[in-house]
Write a protein that holds these residues in place. Structure first.
Motif, mmCIF file in Angstrom:
data_model
loop_
_atom_site.group_PDB
_atom_site.id
_atom_site.type_symbol
_atom_site.label_atom_id
_atom_site.label_comp_id
_atom_site.label_asym_id
_atom_site.label_seq_id
_atom_site.Cartn_x
_atom_site.Cartn_y
_atom_site.Cartn_z
ATOM 1 N N LEU A 1 0.799 -1.222 0.000
ATOM 2 C CA LEU A 1 0.000 0.000 0.000
ATOM 3 C C LEU A 1 0.834 1.276 0.000
ATOM 4 C CD1 LEU A 1 -2.701 -1.212 2.532
ATOM 5 C CD2 LEU A 1 -2.920 -1.015 0.043
ATOM 6 N N ASP A 2 2.153 1.110 -0.081
ATOM 7 C CA ASP A 2 3.065 2.254 -0.065
ATOM 8 C C ASP A 2 2.832 3.119 1.176
ATOM 9 O OD1 ASP A 2 5.199 3.736 -1.038
ATOM 10 O OD2 ASP A 2 3.903 5.092 -2.180
ATOM 11 N N ARG A 3 2.822 2.460 2.314
ATOM 12 C CA ARG A 3 2.661 3.124 3.612
ATOM 13 C C ARG A 3 3.884 2.799 4.475
ATOM 14 N NH1 ARG A 3 -0.893 4.742 0.914
ATOM 15 N NH2 ARG A 3 -3.115 4.577 1.216
ATOM 16 N N SER A 4 4.020 3.494 5.568
ATOM 17 C CA SER A 4 5.125 3.203 6.480
ATOM 18 C C SER A 4 4.779 1.956 7.300
ATOM 19 C CB SER A 4 5.369 4.382 7.417
ATOM 20 O OG SER A 4 4.312 4.480 8.353
ATOM 21 N N PRO A 5 5.784 1.230 7.747
ATOM 22 C CA PRO A 5 5.524 0.083 8.620
ATOM 23 C C PRO A 5 4.766 0.487 9.886
ATOM 24 C CG PRO A 5 7.747 -0.050 7.760
ATOM 25 C CD PRO A 5 7.199 1.300 7.361
ATOM 26 N N ALA A 6 5.058 1.664 10.419
ATOM 27 C CA ALA A 6 4.357 2.121 11.629
ATOM 28 C C ALA A 6 2.869 2.334 11.345
ATOM 29 C CB ALA A 6 4.979 3.414 12.143
ATOM 30 N N ALA A 7 2.550 2.905 10.193
ATOM 31 C CA ALA A 7 1.142 3.110 9.824
ATOM 32 C C ALA A 7 0.431 1.775 9.655
ATOM 33 C CB ALA A 7 1.040 3.935 8.553
ATOM 34 N N ALA A 8 1.108 0.807 9.051
ATOM 35 C CA ALA A 8 0.513 -0.517 8.855
ATOM 36 C C ALA A 8 0.274 -1.210 10.201
ATOM 37 C CB ALA A 8 1.403 -1.372 7.958
ATOM 38 N N THR A 9 1.225 -1.099 11.101
ATOM 39 C CA THR A 9 1.060 -1.702 12.426
ATOM 40 C C THR A 9 -0.099 -1.060 13.175
ATOM 41 O OG1 THR A 9 3.405 -2.284 12.552
ATOM 42 C CG2 THR A 9 2.200 -2.145 14.642
ATOM 43 N N GLU A 10 -0.198 0.259 13.091
ATOM 44 C CA GLU A 10 -1.303 0.965 13.740
ATOM 45 C C GLU A 10 -2.656 0.504 13.167
ATOM 46 O OE1 GLU A 10 -2.933 5.501 13.796
ATOM 47 O OE2 GLU A 10 -0.776 5.225 14.113
ATOM 48 N N MET A 11 -2.712 0.327 11.852
ATOM 49 C CA MET A 11 -3.950 -0.130 11.234
ATOM 50 C C MET A 11 -4.262 -1.572 11.633
ATOM 51 S SD MET A 11 -6.650 0.527 9.525
ATOM 52 C CE MET A 11 -6.421 2.017 8.592
ATOM 53 N N CYS A 12 -3.255 -2.401 11.781
ATOM 54 C CA CYS A 12 -3.472 -3.779 12.241
ATOM 55 C C CYS A 12 -4.159 -3.775 13.598
ATOM 56 C CB CYS A 12 -2.148 -4.537 12.347
ATOM 57 S SG CYS A 12 -1.398 -4.933 10.773
ATOM 58 N N GLN A 13 -3.693 -2.920 14.489
ATOM 59 C CA GLN A 13 -4.298 -2.817 15.818
ATOM 60 C C GLN A 13 -5.733 -2.320 15.725
ATOM 61 O OE1 GLN A 13 -1.266 -0.262 17.387
ATOM 62 N NE2 GLN A 13 -0.012 -1.966 18.110
ATOM 63 N N ARG A 14 -5.979 -1.361 14.850
ATOM 64 C CA ARG A 14 -7.335 -0.826 14.675
ATOM 65 C C ARG A 14 -8.277 -1.894 14.106
ATOM 66 N NH1 ARG A 14 -9.014 4.037 10.604
ATOM 67 N NH2 ARG A 14 -11.239 3.771 10.863
ATOM 68 N N LEU A 15 -7.794 -2.623 13.108
ATOM 69 C CA LEU A 15 -8.615 -3.681 12.511
ATOM 70 C C LEU A 15 -8.914 -4.783 13.532
ATOM 71 C CD1 LEU A 15 -6.892 -3.982 9.009
ATOM 72 C CD2 LEU A 15 -9.138 -2.969 9.509
ATOM 73 N N ALA A 16 -7.956 -5.058 14.397
ATOM 74 C CA ALA A 16 -8.174 -6.051 15.455
ATOM 75 C C ALA A 16 -9.217 -5.544 16.447
ATOM 76 C CB ALA A 16 -6.856 -6.368 16.163
ATOM 77 N N ASP A 17 -9.128 -4.277 16.806
ATOM 78 C CA ASP A 17 -10.115 -3.681 17.714
ATOM 79 C C ASP A 17 -11.523 -3.737 17.116
ATOM 80 O OD1 ASP A 17 -8.108 -3.101 19.527
ATOM 81 O OD2 ASP A 17 -7.985 -0.968 18.984
ATOM 82 N N ASP A 18 -11.611 -3.644 15.786
ATOM 83 C CA ASP A 18 -12.902 -3.694 15.096
ATOM 84 C C ASP A 18 -13.370 -5.125 14.826
ATOM 85 O OD1 ASP A 18 -12.923 -0.922 15.088
ATOM 86 O OD2 ASP A 18 -12.290 -0.739 12.994
ATOM 87 N N GLY A 19 -12.553 -6.113 15.202
ATOM 88 C CA GLY A 19 -12.930 -7.513 15.017
ATOM 89 C C GLY A 19 -12.785 -8.020 13.593
ATOM 90 N N LEU A 20 -12.016 -7.311 12.765
ATOM 91 C CA LEU A 20 -11.856 -7.707 11.373
ATOM 92 C C LEU A 20 -10.638 -8.588 11.133
ATOM 93 C CD1 LEU A 20 -12.837 -4.278 9.787
ATOM 94 C CD2 LEU A 20 -14.239 -6.361 9.915
#
Length: 123
Positions: A31-50
């Protein structure tokens, strides 16, 4: 802009290319994003149950995440074919990834109706 659809689609595609979990770094590359942004999104997606998220390992789509990602993937494929076959865009996959979460199923269906039966025939 909400990037959740892009990440779900990237995870879905990555899971089909290799067995899960999908590392955040792989998503960042796709997605041409930073690793930190991807990790943050992983946590958000987990919080959303996805996704199920394991730090330092990566993510795996949950049932809810997989259902949503499958719908996104159908739209992504249609939009990608349209961009490639009708608009002749070189970067059709990247453009389709950007828009897949914004296109309604009705619009995707109508785009699909404009395409030849065989997407390769559009070339």
């Amino acid at each position: 802009m909400n990037r959740v659809p892009q990440y779900l689609l990237a995870i879905y595609i990555a899971e089909h290319r290799r067995s899960p979990p999908v590392p955040p770094g792989r998503m960042a590359e796709m997605l041409d994003r930073s690793p930190a942004a991807a990790t943050e999104m992983c946590q958000r997606l987990a919080d959303d149950g996805l996704v199920a998220y394991e730090p330092y390992e990566g993510v795996t789509l949950t049932e809810a995440g997989r259902e949503r990602a499958e719908q996104l993937h159908e739209t992504y494929v249609t939009v990608s074919w349209f961009f490639r076959g009708v608009l002749d865009l070189d970067d059709h996959e990247t453009e389709a990834m950007e828009l897949a979460g914004l296109v309604s199923p009705m619009v995707a269906e109508r785009l699909a109706a404009t395409l030849p039966s065989d997407p390769e025939a559009a070339e």
